[in-house]
Motif scaffolding. Sequence first.
Motif, PDB file in Angstrom:
ATOM      1  N   THR A 239     132.822  -8.411  58.638  1.00 16.10           N
ATOM      2  CA  THR A 239     133.645  -7.755  59.653  1.00 16.10           C
ATOM      3  C   THR A 239     133.570  -6.246  59.460  1.00 16.10           C
ATOM      4  N   GLN A 240     133.940  -5.507  60.493  1.00 10.03           N
ATOM      5  CA  GLN A 240     133.990  -4.049  60.401  1.00 10.03           C
ATOM      6  C   GLN A 240     135.235  -3.657  59.600  1.00 10.03           C
ATOM      7  N   SER A 241     134.993  -3.240  58.335  1.00 10.51           N
ATOM      8  CA  SER A 241     136.107  -2.909  57.442  1.00 10.51           C
ATOM      9  C   SER A 241     135.612  -1.960  56.360  1.00 10.51           C
ATOM     10  N   LYS A 242     136.453  -1.729  55.329  1.00  9.74           N
ATOM     11  CA  LYS A 242     136.111  -0.822  54.242  1.00  9.74           C
ATOM     12  C   LYS A 242     135.894  -1.618  52.967  1.00  9.74           C
ATOM     13  N   CYS A 243     134.821  -1.236  52.223  1.00 11.14           N
ATOM     14  CA  CYS A 243     134.527  -1.912  50.963  1.00 11.14           C
ATOM     15  C   CYS A 243     133.674  -1.002  50.102  1.00 11.14           C
ATOM     16  N   ALA A 244     133.525  -1.378  48.832  1.00  8.07           N
ATOM     17  CA  ALA A 244     132.724  -0.582  47.898  1.00  8.07           C
ATOM     18  C   ALA A 244     131.235  -0.738  48.218  1.00  8.07           C
ATOM     19  N   GLU A 245     130.537   0.403  48.215  1.00  6.37           N
ATOM     20  CA  GLU A 245     129.093   0.412  48.473  1.00  6.37           C
ATOM     21  C   GLU A 245     128.355  -0.246  47.313  1.00  6.37           C
ATOM     22  N   TYR A 246     127.157  -0.772  47.623  1.00 11.35           N
ATOM     23  CA  TYR A 246     126.311  -1.348  46.590  1.00 11.35           C
ATOM     24  C   TYR A 246     125.902  -0.231  45.618  1.00 11.35           C
ATOM     25  N   PRO A 247     125.909  -0.478  44.307  1.00 10.47           N
ATOM     26  CA  PRO A 247     125.619   0.589  43.332  1.00 10.47           C
ATOM     27  C   PRO A 247     124.187   1.121  43.453  1.00 10.47           C
ATOM     28  N   THR A 248     124.071   2.408  43.706  1.00 17.13           N
ATOM     29  CA  THR A 248     122.786   3.113  43.705  1.00 17.13           C
ATOM     30  C   THR A 248     123.015   4.483  43.065  1.00 17.13           C
ATOM     31  N   ARG A 249     121.945   5.253  42.912  1.00 21.35           N
ATOM     32  CA  ARG A 249     122.079   6.580  42.323  1.00 21.35           C
ATOM     33  C   ARG A 249     122.999   7.475  43.156  1.00 21.35           C
TER      34      ARG A 249
ATOM     35  N   SER B 103     125.475   6.342  45.216  1.00 18.23           N
ATOM     36  CA  SER B 103     126.806   5.779  45.506  1.00 18.23           C
ATOM     37  C   SER B 103     127.700   5.627  44.277  1.00 18.23           C
ATOM     38  N   ILE B 104     127.111   5.592  43.080  1.00 19.64           N
ATOM     39  CA  ILE B 104     127.934   5.439  41.872  1.00 19.64           C
ATOM     40  C   ILE B 104     128.771   6.707  41.671  1.00 19.64           C
ATOM     41  N   CYS B 105     130.034   6.518  41.339  1.00 19.23           N
ATOM     42  CA  CYS B 105     130.942   7.666  41.201  1.00 19.23           C
ATOM     43  C   CYS B 105     131.924   7.414  40.047  1.00 19.23           C
ATOM     44  N   THR B 106     132.632   8.481  39.653  1.00 16.97           N
ATOM     45  CA  THR B 106     133.701   8.380  38.642  1.00 16.97           C
ATOM     46  C   THR B 106     135.056   8.801  39.215  1.00 16.97           C
ATOM     47  N   SER B 107     135.014   9.579  40.312  1.00 18.41           N
ATOM     48  CA  SER B 107     136.251  10.011  40.962  1.00 18.41           C
ATOM     49  C   SER B 107     135.968  10.308  42.427  1.00 18.41           C
ATOM     50  N   ASP B 108     137.029  10.591  43.195  1.00 16.08           N
ATOM     51  CA  ASP B 108     136.856  10.893  44.615  1.00 16.08           C
ATOM     52  C   ASP B 108     136.029  12.157  44.832  1.00 16.08           C
ATOM     53  N   MET B 109     135.957  13.015  43.811  1.00 22.93           N
ATOM     54  CA  MET B 109     135.187  14.258  43.930  1.00 22.93           C
ATOM     55  C   MET B 109     133.695  13.981  44.125  1.00 22.93           C
TER      56      MET B 109
ATOM     57  N   ASP C  10     134.307  -4.611  37.526  1.00 23.44           N
ATOM     58  CA  ASP C  10     135.180  -4.155  36.451  1.00 23.44           C
ATOM     59  C   ASP C  10     134.621  -2.939  35.730  1.00 23.44           C
ATOM     60  N   SER C  11     133.308  -2.801  35.696  1.00 23.75           N
ATOM     61  CA  SER C  11     132.695  -1.717  34.923  1.00 23.75           C
ATOM     62  C   SER C  11     132.041  -0.643  35.782  1.00 23.75           C
ATOM     63  N   VAL C  12     131.914  -0.850  37.076  1.00 27.20           N
ATOM     64  CA  VAL C  12     131.190   0.092  37.948  1.00 27.20           C
ATOM     65  C   VAL C  12     132.077   0.476  39.122  1.00 27.20           C
ATOM     66  N   LYS C  13     132.102   1.808  39.409  1.00 23.22           N
ATOM     67  CA  LYS C  13     132.814   2.323  40.574  1.00 23.22           C
ATOM     68  C   LYS C  13     131.803   2.955  41.529  1.00 23.22           C
ATOM     69  N   THR C  14     131.973   2.725  42.809  1.00 26.43           N
ATOM     70  CA  THR C  14     131.095   3.306  43.827  1.00 26.43           C
ATOM     71  C   THR C  14     131.946   3.888  44.955  1.00 26.43           C
ATOM     72  N   CYS C  15     131.292   4.689  45.797  1.00 30.20           N
ATOM     73  CA  CYS C  15     131.988   5.296  46.934  1.00 30.20           C
ATOM     74  C   CYS C  15     132.301   4.227  47.979  1.00 30.20           C
ATOM     75  N   GLU C  16     133.499   4.270  48.482  1.00 34.17           N
ATOM     76  CA  GLU C  16     133.904   3.334  49.530  1.00 34.17           C
ATOM     77  C   GLU C  16     133.239   3.724  50.852  1.00 34.17           C
ATOM     78  N   VAL C  17     132.835   2.708  51.641  1.00 39.18           N
ATOM     79  CA  VAL C  17     132.202   2.964  52.937  1.00 39.18           C
ATOM     80  C   VAL C  17     132.891   2.136  54.019  1.00 39.18           C
ATOM     81  N   LEU C  18     132.759   2.642  55.239  1.00 42.62           N
ATOM     82  CA  LEU C  18     133.194   1.896  56.418  1.00 42.62           C
ATOM     83  C   LEU C  18     131.961   1.262  57.029  1.00 42.62           C
TER      84      LEU C  18
END
Length: 398
Positions: A110-120, A122-128, A152-160
């Motif tokens: 569905t059209q919604s918000k979720c974490a992007e697949y981990p790539t160079r 998209s991987i992030c540590t903070s909103d900055m 649990d161990s990886v954070k990525t940028c959220e996308v629409l």
Amino acid sequence: MTLCAKINGLFCEYSTPRILVVKSWKIGLIYRIYQYIVLVYILWYVAWRGGHQDTDTVVSSVTSKVKGIALTNTSGLGEQVWDVADYIVPPQEDDSFFLMTNMIITPNQTQSKCAEYPTRKSICTSDMNCTKGFKDAQGNGVQTGRCVHYSDSVKTCEVLGWCPMEKKDDPPNPALLADAENFTIFIKNNIQFAKFEFNKRNILPNMSSSYLATCVFNRNTNPNCPIFRIKDIFEETQEDFQTVAVYGGVMAVQIQWDCDLDKDLCVPQYSFRRLDKKDPKSSETPVHNLRFAKYYKNSDGKDSRTLIKGYGIRFDILVYGEATKYSHIKTILSVGALLSFLRVADYICDFFVRFTAKAYTKKKFTYLDEHELESSEPPIAMRETLFPTSRTGYNRFT
């Protein structure tokens, strides 16, 4: 000499080359052997190799129809029957079609918000680390500017975008539509040779509807049937269908029309070839896939879809051909051009005789030095020197 005499000499004289008859079995044998070779070549080229025929290349139109049923049972879709409307994507192409044999399914997007697949990117540590509105061409949506947990161990940028994301998994092995090896392809091919106003199709006049309902192409027993089983095509190319079906590939069906319209011989010849064979120097596995989706509308009016990454085999139908037919003009041109080679025999024999027999040179040529050319003798004397009236006798060279 007056002007009138010069004009009279220009238009009222005829000159002809001097002819010598050389009686020599050596030279005569060379001459006759060369003539014989040229005459044999003329007969072979004109009568056997089609030198008397004009040619035209084929203009072709192809349509294809695939038939077959496959059953799959996956965690995403459960038990499902697949027919031609499901596995031929898109339904219509020019001279080709894509047969899906394997897939990765992502249901209920569905059209919604979720974490992007981990790539160079998209991987992030903070909103900055995330830029709101950023669109990665290799990504799956538009960044919202938030950094969220992908695991649990990886954070990525959220996308629409369409969520949940497609999994980056290898396709199932063995292929889900392994039964596709028993599917059949019905190929209809219409051809035209415009120069000869000749039309034909690969469904021959002696093929009835009952014959087409049961026949399957076989190189030895049924070579003209236009219906082909997928497995048979792969066996002819010495490829294993079940192996290729996992990642997909590209296969060519070649139709060759070599027609002799004078003999009413015009029957298609079928052959097959894999076009995406792996380079022995490359470690990369050939892959052929595409993505498409099936869309739904939920009870609350919200759109959803099932995303399918389909792996399959692209079949390209390639048509070649040439027709030949008798042509008066082509025959005259071919025979005339080949007969001109007979003249070469004179030059060959002249070459041998000129440098081996002084008597021949003496009879054949008259040489004038510079003094003779500049002498004040009347022109008629010069013509008598260049073209003596005495008859030339026979000369024997051994």
